[in-house]
Design a protein around this motif. Structure first.
Motif, PDB file in Angstrom:
ATOM      1  N   SER A 241      27.848  33.320  37.503  1.00  0.00           N
ATOM      2  CA  SER A 241      28.522  31.912  37.938  1.00  0.00           C
ATOM      3  C   SER A 241      28.314  32.062  39.416  1.00  0.00           C
ATOM      4  O   SER A 241      28.089  32.795  40.036  1.00  0.00           O
ATOM      5  CB  SER A 241      29.969  32.642  37.821  1.00  0.00           C
ATOM      6  OG  SER A 241      30.458  33.699  38.469  1.00  0.00           O
ATOM      7  N   ALA A 243      30.274  32.007  41.722  1.00  0.00           N
ATOM      8  CA  ALA A 243      31.080  33.028  42.472  1.00  0.00           C
ATOM      9  C   ALA A 243      30.396  34.311  42.424  1.00  0.00           C
ATOM     10  O   ALA A 243      30.325  35.013  43.688  1.00  0.00           O
ATOM     11  CB  ALA A 243      32.621  33.330  41.781  1.00  0.00           C
ATOM     12  N   LEU A 255      36.453  38.267  45.752  1.00  0.00           N
ATOM     13  CA  LEU A 255      36.289  37.416  44.564  1.00  0.00           C
ATOM     14  C   LEU A 255      37.657  37.189  43.931  1.00  0.00           C
ATOM     15  O   LEU A 255      37.890  36.174  43.326  1.00  0.00           O
ATOM     16  CB  LEU A 255      35.318  37.757  43.810  1.00  0.00           C
ATOM     17  CG  LEU A 255      33.882  37.438  44.380  1.00  0.00           C
ATOM     18  CD1 LEU A 255      32.852  37.981  43.393  1.00  0.00           C
ATOM     19  CD2 LEU A 255      33.774  35.717  44.571  1.00  0.00           C
ATOM     20  N   LEU A 258      39.647  34.224  44.178  1.00  0.00           N
ATOM     21  CA  LEU A 258      39.310  33.031  43.423  1.00  0.00           C
ATOM     22  C   LEU A 258      39.728  32.955  42.098  1.00  0.00           C
ATOM     23  O   LEU A 258      39.962  34.209  41.414  1.00  0.00           O
ATOM     24  CB  LEU A 258      37.787  32.825  43.738  1.00  0.00           C
ATOM     25  CG  LEU A 258      37.400  32.743  45.219  1.00  0.00           C
ATOM     26  CD1 LEU A 258      35.688  32.802  45.125  1.00  0.00           C
ATOM     27  CD2 LEU A 258      37.656  31.435  45.719  1.00  0.00           C
ATOM     28  N   GLU A 259      39.789  31.784  41.523  1.00  0.00           N
ATOM     29  CA  GLU A 259      39.730  31.708  40.163  1.00  0.00           C
ATOM     30  C   GLU A 259      38.790  32.237  39.228  1.00  0.00           C
ATOM     31  O   GLU A 259      37.473  32.436  39.807  1.00  0.00           O
ATOM     32  CB  GLU A 259      40.112  30.215  39.773  1.00  0.00           C
ATOM     33  CG  GLU A 259      41.414  29.761  40.251  1.00  0.00           C
ATOM     34  CD  GLU A 259      41.391  28.109  40.251  1.00  0.00           C
ATOM     35  OE1 GLU A 259      40.643  27.681  39.368  1.00  0.00           O
ATOM     36  OE2 GLU A 259      42.385  27.609  40.664  1.00  0.00           O
ATOM     37  N   GLU A 260      38.528  32.394  38.024  1.00  0.00           N
ATOM     38  CA  GLU A 260      37.584  32.887  37.307  1.00  0.00           C
ATOM     39  C   GLU A 260      36.324  31.826  37.521  1.00  0.00           C
ATOM     40  O   GLU A 260      35.031  32.600  37.354  1.00  0.00           O
ATOM     41  CB  GLU A 260      37.912  33.177  35.739  1.00  0.00           C
ATOM     42  CG  GLU A 260      36.891  33.577  34.877  1.00  0.00           C
ATOM     43  CD  GLU A 260      37.221  33.857  33.426  1.00  0.00           C
ATOM     44  OE1 GLU A 260      36.281  33.893  32.644  1.00  0.00           O
ATOM     45  OE2 GLU A 260      38.502  33.783  33.239  1.00  0.00           O
ATOM     46  N   ASP A 261      36.682  30.771  37.485  1.00  0.00           N
ATOM     47  CA  ASP A 261      35.531  29.724  37.590  1.00  0.00           C
ATOM     48  C   ASP A 261      35.807  28.747  38.654  1.00  0.00           C
ATOM     49  O   ASP A 261      36.126  27.494  38.647  1.00  0.00           O
ATOM     50  CB  ASP A 261      35.161  28.991  36.471  1.00  0.00           C
ATOM     51  CG  ASP A 261      33.973  27.948  36.398  1.00  0.00           C
ATOM     52  OD1 ASP A 261      33.108  28.467  37.132  1.00  0.00           O
ATOM     53  OD2 ASP A 261      33.994  27.123  35.452  1.00  0.00           O
ATOM     54  N   PRO A 262      35.764  29.207  39.994  1.00  0.00           N
ATOM     55  CA  PRO A 262      36.055  28.537  41.222  1.00  0.00           C
ATOM     56  C   PRO A 262      35.057  27.384  41.320  1.00  0.00           C
ATOM     57  O   PRO A 262      33.932  27.138  40.927  1.00  0.00           O
ATOM     58  CB  PRO A 262      36.026  29.331  42.342  1.00  0.00           C
ATOM     59  CG  PRO A 262      34.765  30.292  41.957  1.00  0.00           C
ATOM     60  CD  PRO A 262      34.977  30.496  40.133  1.00  0.00           C
ATOM     61  N   THR A 263      35.516  26.158  42.111  1.00  0.00           N
ATOM     62  CA  THR A 263      34.874  25.094  42.371  1.00  0.00           C
ATOM     63  C   THR A 263      33.913  25.351  43.859  1.00  0.00           C
ATOM     64  O   THR A 263      34.344  26.324  44.302  1.00  0.00           O
ATOM     65  CB  THR A 263      35.882  23.959  42.867  1.00  0.00           C
ATOM     66  OG1 THR A 263      36.523  24.051  43.945  1.00  0.00           O
ATOM     67  CG2 THR A 263      36.712  23.425  41.662  1.00  0.00           C
ATOM     68  N   GLN A 266      36.353  25.461  46.552  1.00  0.00           N
ATOM     69  CA  GLN A 266      36.939  26.976  46.872  1.00  0.00           C
ATOM     70  C   GLN A 266      36.022  27.879  47.288  1.00  0.00           C
ATOM     71  O   GLN A 266      36.383  28.481  48.324  1.00  0.00           O
ATOM     72  CB  GLN A 266      37.345  27.319  45.614  1.00  0.00           C
ATOM     73  CG  GLN A 266      38.660  26.218  45.068  1.00  0.00           C
ATOM     74  CD  GLN A 266      39.162  26.754  43.766  1.00  0.00           C
ATOM     75  OE1 GLN A 266      38.370  26.921  42.847  1.00  0.00           O
ATOM     76  NE2 GLN A 266      40.523  26.478  43.412  1.00  0.00           N
ATOM     77  N   VAL A 267      34.786  27.867  47.135  1.00  0.00           N
ATOM     78  CA  VAL A 267      33.794  28.974  47.601  1.00  0.00           C
ATOM     79  C   VAL A 267      33.624  28.727  48.914  1.00  0.00           C
ATOM     80  O   VAL A 267      33.470  29.742  49.710  1.00  0.00           O
ATOM     81  CB  VAL A 267      32.618  29.211  46.596  1.00  0.00           C
ATOM     82  CG1 VAL A 267      31.760  30.111  47.041  1.00  0.00           C
ATOM     83  CG2 VAL A 267      32.922  29.791  45.313  1.00  0.00           C
ATOM     84  N   LEU A 270      36.300  29.769  51.231  1.00  0.00           N
ATOM     85  CA  LEU A 270      36.186  31.254  51.439  1.00  0.00           C
ATOM     86  C   LEU A 270      35.115  31.727  52.533  1.00  0.00           C
ATOM     87  O   LEU A 270      35.497  32.624  53.291  1.00  0.00           O
ATOM     88  CB  LEU A 270      36.099  31.936  49.943  1.00  0.00           C
ATOM     89  CG  LEU A 270      36.145  33.365  49.965  1.00  0.00           C
ATOM     90  CD1 LEU A 270      37.248  34.060  50.300  1.00  0.00           C
ATOM     91  CD2 LEU A 270      35.619  34.038  48.529  1.00  0.00           C
TER      92      LEU A 270
END
Length: 418
Positions: A241, A243, A255, A258-263, A266-267, A270
Protein backbone atom coordinates in the motif's frame (compact mmCIF):
# COMPACT_ATOMS: atom_id res chain seq x y z
CA UNK A 1 43.45 9.52 11.47
CA UNK A 2 46.19 10.18 14.01
CA UNK A 3 49.70 8.95 13.18
CA UNK A 4 51.77 7.68 16.12
CA UNK A 5 55.33 6.35 16.20
CA UNK A 6 54.19 3.23 18.04
CA UNK A 7 51.08 1.89 19.77
CA UNK A 8 51.19 2.22 23.56
CA UNK A 9 50.66 -1.09 25.35
CA UNK A 10 49.94 -2.21 28.89
CA UNK A 11 52.33 -4.51 30.83
CA UNK A 12 50.39 -7.53 29.54
CA UNK A 13 50.79 -6.47 25.92
CA UNK A 14 47.31 -5.09 25.19
CA UNK A 15 46.62 -1.68 23.66
CA UNK A 16 46.72 1.02 26.35
CA UNK A 17 43.71 3.01 25.17
CA UNK A 18 44.08 5.65 27.88
CA UNK A 19 47.55 6.49 26.54
CA UNK A 20 46.39 7.00 22.95
CA UNK A 21 46.46 10.63 21.76
CA UNK A 22 43.16 12.48 21.43
CA UNK A 23 42.11 12.79 17.75
CA UNK A 24 42.36 16.31 16.37
CA UNK A 25 39.16 16.87 14.46
CA UNK A 26 40.18 20.45 13.81
CA UNK A 27 42.85 19.21 11.36
CA UNK A 28 40.23 18.64 8.63
CA UNK A 29 38.93 22.16 8.80
CA UNK A 30 39.66 24.93 6.35
CA UNK A 31 41.56 27.98 7.54
CA UNK A 32 39.14 29.70 9.86
CA UNK A 33 37.19 32.60 8.40
CA UNK A 34 34.54 34.07 10.68
CA UNK A 35 31.02 33.86 9.25
CA UNK A 36 29.38 37.13 8.35
CA UNK A 37 26.52 38.38 10.48
CA UNK A 38 23.04 37.32 9.49
CA UNK A 39 22.19 34.12 7.64
CA UNK A 40 25.80 32.95 7.35
CA UNK A 41 26.30 33.20 11.12
CA UNK A 42 22.98 31.42 11.70
CA UNK A 43 24.04 28.54 9.43
CA UNK A 44 27.42 28.27 11.20
CA UNK A 45 25.64 28.17 14.56
CA UNK A 46 23.28 25.46 13.32
CA UNK A 47 26.23 23.39 12.07
CA UNK A 48 28.03 23.75 15.41
CA UNK A 49 24.94 22.83 17.40
CA UNK A 50 24.19 19.72 15.31
CA UNK A 51 27.81 18.55 15.40
CA UNK A 52 28.46 19.37 19.06
CA UNK A 53 31.49 21.58 18.39
CA UNK A 54 32.26 25.07 19.63
CA UNK A 55 33.03 26.94 16.41
CA UNK A 56 32.38 26.60 12.69
CA UNK A 57 33.94 28.91 10.12
CA UNK A 58 32.38 30.23 6.94
CA UNK A 59 34.32 27.76 4.77
CA UNK A 60 34.13 24.66 6.99
CA UNK A 61 32.53 21.67 5.28
CA UNK A 62 29.65 20.15 7.26
CA UNK A 63 30.48 16.59 6.22
CA UNK A 64 34.23 16.91 6.70
CA UNK A 65 33.42 17.79 10.31
CA UNK A 66 31.41 14.60 10.77
CA UNK A 67 27.93 15.53 9.54
CA UNK A 68 25.56 12.97 8.03
CA UNK A 69 21.98 12.74 6.78
CA UNK A 70 20.53 12.63 10.30
CA UNK A 71 22.43 15.67 11.56
CA UNK A 72 21.62 17.49 8.31
CA UNK A 73 17.95 17.11 9.19
CA UNK A 74 18.68 18.66 12.59
CA UNK A 75 20.40 21.61 10.88
CA UNK A 76 17.34 22.23 8.69
CA UNK A 77 15.07 22.18 11.76
CA UNK A 78 17.36 24.59 13.64
CA UNK A 79 17.45 27.01 10.71
CA UNK A 80 13.68 26.89 10.39
CA UNK A 81 13.51 28.23 13.95
CA UNK A 82 16.41 30.70 13.88
CA UNK A 83 15.84 32.41 10.52
CA UNK A 84 12.20 31.40 9.99
CA UNK A 85 12.98 30.00 6.55
CA UNK A 86 12.25 26.55 5.16
CA UNK A 87 15.59 25.03 4.16
CA UNK A 88 15.27 21.73 2.20
CA UNK A 89 17.67 19.19 3.67
CA UNK A 90 19.17 18.31 0.29
CA UNK A 91 20.53 21.86 0.03
CA UNK A 92 22.97 21.00 2.82
CA UNK A 93 24.43 18.22 0.69
CA UNK A 94 25.03 20.44 -2.31
CA UNK A 95 25.95 23.59 -0.36
CA UNK A 96 27.86 22.17 2.61
CA UNK A 97 29.61 25.26 4.01
CA UNK A 98 27.96 28.17 5.86
CA UNK A 99 29.01 30.56 3.09
CA UNK A 100 27.57 28.55 0.21
CA UNK A 101 24.40 27.50 2.05
CA UNK A 102 23.72 31.08 3.14
CA UNK A 103 24.07 32.21 -0.47
CA UNK A 104 21.64 29.48 -1.59
CA UNK A 105 19.12 30.54 1.04
CA UNK A 106 19.43 34.18 0.01
CA UNK A 107 18.99 33.51 -3.71
CA UNK A 108 16.38 30.72 -3.70
CA UNK A 109 12.99 30.20 -2.14
CA UNK A 110 11.83 27.06 -0.38
CA UNK A 111 9.17 26.67 -3.06
CA UNK A 112 11.92 25.99 -5.62
CA UNK A 113 11.70 22.21 -5.31
CA UNK A 114 14.57 21.02 -7.48
CA UNK A 115 14.83 17.90 -5.32
CA UNK A 116 12.60 15.97 -7.75
CA UNK A 117 14.49 16.76 -10.97
CA UNK A 118 15.80 13.89 -13.08
CA UNK A 119 19.40 14.86 -12.31
CA UNK A 120 19.83 15.57 -8.60
CA UNK A 121 23.22 17.22 -7.94
CA UNK A 122 24.29 15.81 -4.60
CA UNK A 123 27.67 17.42 -5.26
CA UNK A 124 28.07 19.35 -8.49
CA UNK A 125 31.70 20.42 -7.99
CA UNK A 126 34.88 18.48 -8.72
CA UNK A 127 37.25 17.84 -11.64
CA UNK A 128 37.00 14.04 -11.84
CA UNK A 129 34.42 11.92 -13.65
CA UNK A 130 31.08 12.01 -11.78
CA UNK A 131 29.47 9.12 -9.95
CA UNK A 132 25.88 8.59 -11.19
CA UNK A 133 23.54 6.90 -8.70
CA UNK A 134 20.37 5.27 -10.08
CA UNK A 135 17.23 5.30 -7.94
CA UNK A 136 15.57 2.20 -6.45
CA UNK A 137 12.00 1.29 -7.39
CA UNK A 138 10.51 4.22 -5.53
CA UNK A 139 12.02 6.63 -8.10
CA UNK A 140 13.94 8.97 -5.76
CA UNK A 141 17.72 9.17 -5.39
CA UNK A 142 17.80 11.13 -2.15
CA UNK A 143 18.94 7.99 -0.33
CA UNK A 144 22.41 8.35 -1.89
CA UNK A 145 23.07 11.71 -0.21
CA UNK A 146 25.08 10.07 2.57
CA UNK A 147 27.77 9.06 0.04
CA UNK A 148 28.94 12.68 -0.09
CA UNK A 149 30.98 12.27 3.07
CA UNK A 150 32.80 9.15 1.81
CA UNK A 151 33.52 9.86 -1.86
CA UNK A 152 36.55 12.10 -2.51
CA UNK A 153 35.57 15.76 -2.61
CA UNK A 154 36.92 16.29 -6.16
CA UNK A 155 34.37 13.84 -7.63
CA UNK A 156 30.85 15.14 -8.45
CA UNK A 157 27.91 12.93 -7.42
CA UNK A 158 24.53 12.95 -9.18
CA UNK A 159 21.37 11.08 -8.31
CA UNK A 160 19.15 9.93 -11.20
CA UNK A 161 15.41 10.10 -10.49
CA UNK A 162 12.17 9.22 -12.22
CA UNK A 163 11.29 11.72 -14.99
CA UNK A 164 7.61 11.24 -14.12
CA UNK A 165 8.06 13.47 -11.06
CA UNK A 166 8.49 16.52 -13.27
CA UNK A 167 6.55 15.31 -16.34
CA UNK A 168 3.46 13.25 -15.53
CA UNK A 169 2.91 12.46 -19.22
CA UNK A 170 6.23 10.64 -19.63
CA UNK A 171 5.99 6.93 -20.47
CA UNK A 172 8.53 4.18 -21.01
CA UNK A 173 7.71 0.88 -22.66
CA UNK A 174 10.45 -1.09 -20.92
CA UNK A 175 13.35 -0.90 -18.52
CA UNK A 176 15.71 -0.64 -21.52
CA UNK A 177 13.68 2.34 -22.76
CA UNK A 178 14.08 4.03 -19.36
CA UNK A 179 17.82 3.26 -19.35
CA UNK A 180 18.18 4.95 -22.75
CA UNK A 181 16.62 8.12 -21.32
CA UNK A 182 19.02 8.06 -18.39
CA UNK A 183 22.01 7.63 -20.70
CA UNK A 184 20.95 10.81 -22.48
CA UNK A 185 20.68 12.55 -19.11
CA UNK A 186 24.16 11.60 -17.90
CA UNK A 187 25.68 12.50 -21.27
CA UNK A 188 24.21 15.98 -20.88
CA UNK A 189 26.44 16.28 -17.80
CA UNK A 190 29.39 14.18 -19.00
CA UNK A 191 29.48 13.84 -22.82
CA UNK A 192 32.29 11.26 -22.87
CA UNK A 193 33.45 8.37 -20.70
CA UNK A 194 34.72 6.80 -18.63
CA UNK A 195 31.43 6.51 -16.73
CA UNK A 196 30.83 5.42 -13.14
CA UNK A 197 27.39 3.94 -12.36
CA UNK A 198 25.85 2.80 -9.07
CA UNK A 199 22.35 1.33 -8.74
CA UNK A 200 20.35 0.37 -5.67
CA UNK A 201 17.83 -2.49 -5.83
CA UNK A 202 16.01 -2.20 -9.20
CA UNK A 203 18.38 0.68 -9.90
CA UNK A 204 21.11 -1.93 -10.32
CA UNK A 205 19.21 -3.51 -13.21
CA UNK A 206 18.77 -0.07 -14.76
CA UNK A 207 22.47 0.74 -14.28
CA UNK A 208 23.40 -2.54 -15.99
CA UNK A 209 21.13 -1.68 -18.94
CA UNK A 210 22.67 1.80 -19.08
CA UNK A 211 26.17 0.31 -19.09
CA UNK A 212 25.21 -2.06 -21.91
CA UNK A 213 23.90 0.81 -24.03
CA UNK A 214 26.99 2.93 -23.35
CA UNK A 215 29.27 0.04 -24.33
CA UNK A 216 27.31 -0.55 -27.54
CA UNK A 217 27.87 3.14 -28.32
CA UNK A 218 31.61 2.66 -27.83
CA UNK A 219 31.81 4.47 -24.47
CA UNK A 220 34.03 3.31 -21.61
CA UNK A 221 32.23 2.23 -18.42
CA UNK A 222 34.85 2.16 -15.68
CA UNK A 223 32.50 1.35 -12.78
CA UNK A 224 29.33 -0.66 -12.47
CA UNK A 225 28.28 -1.09 -8.85
CA UNK A 226 25.08 -2.56 -7.42
CA UNK A 227 23.52 -2.44 -3.98
CA UNK A 228 21.54 -5.64 -3.41
CA UNK A 229 20.16 -5.72 -6.96
CA UNK A 230 18.48 -8.99 -7.81
CA UNK A 231 17.19 -10.32 -11.08
CA UNK A 232 13.46 -10.66 -10.67
CA UNK A 233 11.61 -13.40 -12.53
CA UNK A 234 8.29 -13.07 -10.72
CA UNK A 235 6.64 -11.14 -7.93
CA UNK A 236 4.78 -13.37 -5.49
CA UNK A 237 3.97 -10.75 -2.86
CA UNK A 238 1.21 -8.19 -3.48
CA UNK A 239 2.17 -4.60 -4.18
CA UNK A 240 2.52 -2.66 -0.92
CA UNK A 241 0.00 0.00 0.00
CA UNK A 242 1.09 3.62 -0.30
CA UNK A 243 1.35 3.79 3.49
CA UNK A 244 3.64 0.76 3.65
CA UNK A 245 5.75 2.06 0.77
CA UNK A 246 6.20 5.42 2.49
CA UNK A 247 7.06 3.67 5.75
CA UNK A 248 9.85 1.86 3.94
CA UNK A 249 11.48 4.63 1.92
CA UNK A 250 10.82 7.53 4.32
CA UNK A 251 11.30 5.60 7.57
CA UNK A 252 7.96 6.72 8.99
CA UNK A 253 7.11 5.02 12.26
CA UNK A 254 3.75 6.69 12.90
CA UNK A 255 1.61 4.74 10.44
CA UNK A 256 -0.82 3.91 13.23
CA UNK A 257 -1.96 7.52 13.04
CA UNK A 258 -3.22 6.88 9.51
CA UNK A 259 -6.22 5.01 8.26
CA UNK A 260 -5.73 1.52 6.82
CA UNK A 261 -5.86 2.91 3.28
CA UNK A 262 -4.85 6.59 3.58
CA UNK A 263 -5.10 9.15 0.81
CA UNK A 264 -2.03 10.70 -0.74
CA UNK A 265 -3.01 13.99 0.93
CA UNK A 266 -2.98 12.35 4.36
CA UNK A 267 0.42 10.77 3.79
CA UNK A 268 1.85 14.04 2.45
CA UNK A 269 0.65 15.83 5.59
CA UNK A 270 2.27 13.18 7.78
CA UNK A 271 5.58 13.63 5.96
CA UNK A 272 5.33 17.41 6.27
CA UNK A 273 4.85 17.14 10.02
CA UNK A 274 7.73 14.68 10.31
CA UNK A 275 10.12 17.04 8.53
CA UNK A 276 13.37 16.10 6.86
CA UNK A 277 14.03 14.97 3.32
CA UNK A 278 10.52 13.89 2.42
CA UNK A 279 8.56 16.83 3.82
CA UNK A 280 8.66 18.59 0.41
CA UNK A 281 6.74 15.80 -1.35
CA UNK A 282 3.21 16.76 -2.36
CA UNK A 283 0.21 14.46 -2.73
CA UNK A 284 0.75 14.59 -6.51
CA UNK A 285 4.37 13.52 -6.05
CA UNK A 286 3.30 10.59 -3.88
CA UNK A 287 0.69 9.47 -6.39
CA UNK A 288 3.25 9.56 -9.19
CA UNK A 289 5.85 7.72 -7.09
CA UNK A 290 3.39 4.95 -6.25
CA UNK A 291 2.25 4.45 -9.85
CA UNK A 292 5.84 4.49 -11.09
CA UNK A 293 6.87 2.02 -8.39
CA UNK A 294 4.26 -0.48 -9.52
CA UNK A 295 5.17 -0.06 -13.19
CA UNK A 296 8.91 -0.31 -12.60
CA UNK A 297 8.52 -3.56 -10.66
CA UNK A 298 6.53 -5.03 -13.58
CA UNK A 299 9.17 -3.80 -16.06
CA UNK A 300 11.96 -5.31 -13.95
CA UNK A 301 10.24 -8.71 -13.95
CA UNK A 302 9.85 -8.58 -17.73
CA UNK A 303 13.41 -7.38 -18.31
CA UNK A 304 16.05 -9.64 -19.90
CA UNK A 305 19.54 -8.22 -19.30
CA UNK A 306 21.90 -7.79 -22.21
CA UNK A 307 25.30 -9.46 -22.17
CA UNK A 308 27.67 -6.80 -20.94
CA UNK A 309 31.31 -6.64 -21.99
CA UNK A 310 32.67 -5.12 -18.79
CA UNK A 311 35.73 -5.78 -16.67
CA UNK A 312 34.22 -6.07 -13.19
CA UNK A 313 31.06 -5.72 -11.12
CA UNK A 314 31.19 -4.26 -7.61
CA UNK A 315 28.32 -5.82 -5.65
CA UNK A 316 27.08 -4.97 -2.14
CA UNK A 317 24.75 -7.61 -0.72
CA UNK A 318 22.52 -7.46 2.35
CA UNK A 319 23.54 -10.05 4.93
CA UNK A 320 20.35 -9.79 7.00
CA UNK A 321 18.02 -10.18 4.01
CA UNK A 322 19.90 -13.30 2.94
CA UNK A 323 19.61 -14.70 6.46
CA UNK A 324 15.85 -14.09 6.40
CA UNK A 325 15.55 -16.06 3.15
CA UNK A 326 17.48 -18.99 4.58
CA UNK A 327 15.25 -18.95 7.64
CA UNK A 328 12.00 -19.34 5.76
CA UNK A 329 11.51 -15.85 4.36
CA UNK A 330 10.35 -15.21 0.79
CA UNK A 331 12.42 -17.00 -1.79
CA UNK A 332 14.14 -14.96 -4.45
CA UNK A 333 17.32 -14.65 -6.38
CA UNK A 334 20.57 -14.92 -4.51
CA UNK A 335 21.93 -11.62 -5.75
CA UNK A 336 25.52 -11.35 -6.96
CA UNK A 337 25.71 -14.83 -8.50
CA UNK A 338 22.71 -14.02 -10.72
CA UNK A 339 24.86 -11.58 -12.69
CA UNK A 340 27.72 -13.94 -13.58
CA UNK A 341 26.05 -14.82 -16.90
CA UNK A 342 25.73 -11.15 -17.86
CA UNK A 343 29.18 -9.78 -16.99
CA UNK A 344 32.54 -10.38 -18.65
CA UNK A 345 34.95 -10.11 -15.75
CA UNK A 346 34.93 -10.65 -12.01
CA UNK A 347 32.20 -10.00 -9.48
CA UNK A 348 33.53 -8.50 -6.26
CA UNK A 349 30.91 -9.07 -3.57
CA UNK A 350 30.91 -7.26 -0.23
CA UNK A 351 28.45 -8.41 2.42
CA UNK A 352 26.86 -5.50 4.27
CA UNK A 353 25.50 -6.18 7.80
CA UNK A 354 22.08 -4.66 7.26
CA UNK A 355 18.71 -5.32 5.60
CA UNK A 356 17.90 -4.59 1.98
CA UNK A 357 15.80 -1.58 2.99
CA UNK A 358 18.61 -0.12 5.13
CA UNK A 359 21.46 -0.36 2.61
CA UNK A 360 21.58 3.44 2.28
CA UNK A 361 21.12 4.13 5.99
CA UNK A 362 24.07 5.76 7.82
CA UNK A 363 25.34 2.37 9.13
CA UNK A 364 25.04 0.81 5.67
CA UNK A 365 26.81 3.64 3.86
CA UNK A 366 29.50 3.73 6.55
CA UNK A 367 30.61 0.35 5.16
CA UNK A 368 29.73 0.84 1.50
CA UNK A 369 31.06 4.39 1.11
CA UNK A 370 34.78 3.76 1.84
CA UNK A 371 34.82 0.57 -0.29
CA UNK A 372 33.18 2.36 -3.21
CA UNK A 373 35.56 5.30 -2.89
CA UNK A 374 38.62 3.04 -2.92
CA UNK A 375 37.26 1.33 -6.02
CA UNK A 376 36.67 4.64 -7.80
CA UNK A 377 40.22 5.72 -6.97
CA UNK A 378 41.71 2.45 -8.20
CA UNK A 379 39.87 2.38 -11.54
CA UNK A 380 40.89 5.99 -12.03
CA UNK A 381 44.50 4.81 -12.20
CA UNK A 382 43.78 2.53 -15.17
CA UNK A 383 40.95 4.42 -16.87
CA UNK A 384 40.74 3.72 -20.57
CA UNK A 385 42.62 0.42 -20.41
CA UNK A 386 41.00 -2.27 -22.53
CA UNK A 387 41.57 -6.00 -22.55
CA UNK A 388 43.55 -7.39 -25.48
CA UNK A 389 40.99 -9.58 -27.22
CA UNK A 390 43.55 -10.99 -29.66
CA UNK A 391 45.99 -12.00 -26.94
CA UNK A 392 44.09 -15.11 -25.90
CA UNK A 393 47.32 -16.83 -25.03
CA UNK A 394 47.92 -14.30 -22.22
CA UNK A 395 46.87 -14.66 -18.62
CA UNK A 396 43.99 -16.84 -17.57
CA UNK A 397 41.71 -13.88 -16.87
CA UNK A 398 42.04 -12.54 -20.42
CA UNK A 399 41.50 -16.00 -21.88
CA UNK A 400 38.33 -16.47 -19.85
CA UNK A 401 37.02 -13.06 -20.89
CA UNK A 402 37.70 -13.86 -24.55
CA UNK A 403 35.73 -17.13 -24.25
CA UNK A 404 32.82 -15.35 -22.58
CA UNK A 405 32.75 -12.65 -25.25
CA UNK A 406 32.57 -15.30 -27.97
CA UNK A 407 29.78 -17.08 -26.13
CA UNK A 408 27.87 -13.82 -25.63
CA UNK A 409 28.19 -13.01 -29.33
CA UNK A 410 26.67 -16.40 -30.22
CA UNK A 411 23.83 -15.89 -27.70
CA UNK A 412 23.06 -12.43 -29.04
CA UNK A 413 23.10 -13.73 -32.62
CA UNK A 414 20.72 -16.55 -31.69
CA UNK A 415 18.41 -14.12 -29.87
CA UNK A 416 18.28 -11.79 -32.89
CA UNK A 417 17.65 -14.75 -35.20
CA UNK A 418 14.76 -16.02 -33.11
Amino acid sequence: VVVVDELPVTPNGKIDRDALPTPDFEAQRAEYRPPREGVEAAVAAAFADALGISRVGADDNFFALGGNSLTATAVAARLHQSIETEVPVHWIFTESTPATLAHRIATCTAETNDAVGVMLPLRATGNREPLFCVHPAVGLAWCFSGLVQYVDSDRPIYGIQSPALTDSSVHFDSLDDLAARYVREIRSVQPHGPYHLLGYSVGGQIAHAMAARLRRDGADVATLAMMDSRLMTEVDAPMPSVARLVAEFAEVDSLDALEEDPTFDQVAELLRRKGGFFSTLTADHLGTLYRQYCKLVDDAVAHHPSNLDLSDLLYFSSVESREAERNGGPEGSIGAADWKDYIVGDIHEYKIPTTHEQMTSPPGLAVIGPILNRHLASVGLVTGAEFDEDNTGGNQGNSRRHELRQGFAKQDSAREGS
